[in-house]
Design an enzyme around this catalytic site. Sequence first.
Site, PDB file in Angstrom:
ATOM      1  N   HIS A  77       1.264  -1.057  -0.351  1.00  0.00           N
ATOM      2  CA  HIS A  77       0.163   0.080  -0.213  1.00  0.00           C
ATOM      3  C   HIS A  77       0.908   0.784  -0.119  1.00  0.00           C
ATOM      4  O   HIS A  77       0.220   2.056  -0.275  1.00  0.00           O
ATOM      5  CB  HIS A  77      -0.278  -0.197   1.415  1.00  0.00           C
ATOM      6  CG  HIS A  77      -1.956   1.347   1.412  1.00  0.00           C
ATOM      7  ND1 HIS A  77      -3.441   1.162   0.664  1.00  0.00           N
ATOM      8  CD2 HIS A  77      -2.045   2.396   1.992  1.00  0.00           C
ATOM      9  CE1 HIS A  77      -4.061   2.085   0.699  1.00  0.00           C
ATOM     10  NE2 HIS A  77      -3.488   2.598   1.942  1.00  0.00           N
ATOM     11  N   GLU A 127      -1.611  -5.355  -4.870  1.00  0.00           N
ATOM     12  CA  GLU A 127      -2.531  -5.067  -3.761  1.00  0.00           C
ATOM     13  C   GLU A 127      -3.786  -5.833  -3.178  1.00  0.00           C
ATOM     14  O   GLU A 127      -4.433  -6.376  -2.175  1.00  0.00           O
ATOM     15  CB  GLU A 127      -2.356  -2.824  -3.502  1.00  0.00           C
ATOM     16  CG  GLU A 127      -3.153  -3.032  -2.004  1.00  0.00           C
ATOM     17  CD  GLU A 127      -3.680  -1.418  -1.505  1.00  0.00           C
ATOM     18  OE1 GLU A 127      -3.661  -0.527  -0.950  1.00  0.00           O
ATOM     19  OE2 GLU A 127      -4.052  -1.083  -2.770  1.00  0.00           O
ATOM     20  N   ASN A 171      26.635 -22.517  -3.735  1.00  0.00           N
ATOM     21  CA  ASN A 171      27.290 -23.531  -3.524  1.00  0.00           C
ATOM     22  C   ASN A 171      26.298 -24.544  -3.204  1.00  0.00           C
ATOM     23  O   ASN A 171      26.600 -25.442  -3.872  1.00  0.00           O
ATOM     24  CB  ASN A 171      28.659 -22.941  -2.989  1.00  0.00           C
ATOM     25  CG  ASN A 171      29.780 -23.933  -3.459  1.00  0.00           C
ATOM     26  OD1 ASN A 171      29.331 -24.115  -5.111  1.00  0.00           O
ATOM     27  ND2 ASN A 171      30.543 -24.984  -2.568  1.00  0.00           N
TER      28      ASN A 171
END
Lengths: 171, 699
Positions: free
Chosen positions: B56, B78, B424
């Site tokens: 918002h 939203e 990794n």
Amino acid sequence: MAMKLTESTNDTAGSEATEEHVVIFRLADEYYALDIQTVQEIVRMPAITSIPGADTWVEGVTNLRGRVVPVIDLRRRCGVEASDPTADTRIVVVSSSAGMVGLIVDAVTEVTRIPGDQIEPPGVLVTGADNAYIRGVAKLENRLVSLMDLEGVLPSLVDGEAESAEHQLAA
Amino acid sequence: MASAKGRRLQFDLDDEDVKLFCEETEEQIEILDSALVQMEGEPDADLVQQIFRAAHTLKGASATIGHKKMASLTHAMETVLDAVRTGKRKPTSEVVDALLAGLDTLRILAQEVTTRVDSGAETTTLEANLLGLLEATEAPTASPAPAKAARPAERPIPAAVREALAHEAQLGRSVLRVTVAIDPACQLPSIRCFQVLQELEEQGTVHATWPDRATIENGTAEFTLEAILTSSSDEDQVHAAILDITDIAGVEIAPLAIDEAEDSPAVIAAPAPGTRPQLTVVTNDAAPDKAPVHKASQSVRIDVERLDGLMNLVGELVIDRTRLQQIREQLSVVIKGANLKELEANFEETTAHLTRVTDELQEEIMRSRMLPVRSVLTRLPRMVRDTAAKCGKKVELVMSGEETELDRSVIEEISDPLVHVLRNAVDHGIETPEERLAAGKPEVGMVTVRAWNQEASIYLSIEDDGHGIDCDAIRRKAVEKGLLTREAADAATDDAVRQFVFLPGLSTAKKVTDVSGRGVGMDIVRTNIERLNGQVHVRSVLGKGSEFIIQLPLTLATTKALMVTSRGTVYAMPLVSVTEALDEGAAEIHRAAGQTTLRLRDRLLPVRDLGETLGDSRPNTEPPGSRFVVAARHGDRHVAFMVDRLLGEQDVVVKSLGGLVGSRKGLTGATILGDGTLGLIIDIAGLVSEQASSTLAAA
């Protein structure tokens, strides 16, 4: 040396209509000028710490009010014979694209304005390697002052380029 | 909306505000990045509320500056988040994926505010996806409201509005009734209504809308929008501006005569199906939630440059303090016996006080540069999620110690190595779900990141419960690549072999994935960390997992160093890499066949002249036998350096050498000495690695 500000009404073709505000300094027995906008300050020779293994025109680094500023020997850089520091030797601290840099010069003679119509393009009078950093020549009273291009005289940050420029200058 | 990549953009904010906008949005985007990942599955209500608020805020900020694309996209996000918040929609991975995709585009759109160049980012598909996820409340009704249906329903205009309109008309502005029909096939009519409203507000003042603003804002508007607009622009301009919006089926603009509004008695026509007949008088104050909500914060934003400037000043003070101490010492010698005791006492008191103040000032400023490592950790969950998905693994990330603080200079550097080690771990450490089940492990692999302080260092541990480091595989690979002979490989201990993961070109990955496997990653991680005077260690148990521990100094701004001189120059050798310093005379030095070696506690170290190693061409002037040897270490490599004099230990403030001379081999910076001149800080790590490499080959 008083310079009259001349009007640019009767300009000759090819010269800048605007005047230049410069700092004039001497390297050996030649005079050069730098745009005053780039000059931060002018100081006497301070203690300079040399950097081992650096290029010959890098004099070293110095402490300028808490900042580490690299110092370049402009005489060596421009292929002029470098002499021991005298009472007149100065460091011109400039602001460049590589940050603050100090330039060792033999003497600073004056700060002045050069009218545009007294500036000639380099070309004829300046040859070879110097062309990289001389952008014009001015006739002042009884001497010639070469207008220096700061970015052109400073080595670029890429080591390779700097080296080749040095070779060019040494040639 | 027409989008042309590279086109110049205009936003409604000054240059100073750009920075503010960027900081605000960056903050919200970071929050969303890590929170959205956590929202997957069964999220907790507070988390969803936090996410909703962040979205918002972003919408408000982008609407305020007139970034329509960004506001529209945030509005779509939203809307979806609202559905999650009210329980209408479960945050499945499909939902989270769509939201994360939207977030990535938001980042790009936010950048546009700085560059002012259209990035060409497309939002229509994203918005369509997002709204497609909702239950079909927004789908076009079976009998689409005809484009001109709203026309006949002339709305009654209340007196207050009529007065305002009359006033505007007097000022010479046109009073227009704008009717906009949205394409019935459009899936996001409420978004389009919102965009139309924004556009109208840009063209002039909107005095009334049907449906009302609240309806448009909460996403339930439908296919018709009617508004009363006063504007200095003419009809054609407004017309064109609205047509520019996607999915507009038709726009009708007619001047509204005030008296016409006055006597519209027969205005009680039935509203078109599905539209709401309410009318909200829109005043200029009832602007949408424009200002992002600022919670009263206990902190202040400071420019890093300002802090750096303060640090410089403190540095100067430290020099003066040292000078004063030196003067005091000189004075005490001179005034011994003379009746100047009181003078000396005063002087001593002042320097003592100054020392205390500067010490404290230095520490306070250092602390204000400290940031919790959290800022680096927040982006990790997202990264792990994405990497795991790419590699087909299931991984859960657990983090602790986020509040551990470190200097800003280190934080910036730590992010990349951390990300790399994690990648990794996910790509190579954790096995596929099938492999894990077969090995009796839970299907979901676990990676734990912990941060903590100890003495003057910060430690970051990345631990995985994967298959660990296969030392034999590494031995084979090393021999295969010619890095070691078979005998040397067999003779090396498991511990030593594990260190080989840091060698370039040595990946035991079966295939090179998009993510890693080229074998160039871990060596760069180590190099970068060591460049910062840090270290990285690895521990592992085959079949159980591995742990990488990164150790870094708390700050890069200062470092403890051993001060030495060589050929006239003062050097600072970071203590973290120095093991011992001894008198040349007292050291067991052997010279044979052009090689000088030092015997120190069962170890043979090669001895090198420091000045010479750095490339100093000046001659060595110290008489033989009167110099000193400094034993330095980097990882498990040891080298001894010969120096002229030892000056003692000191806390040095690290200053950069700058671009022009900075890339000098063997030097990492400069420091201001007590007398104002400069000392050079040595890159021991680099020098030792270089000097010792010949030793390794011979071993």
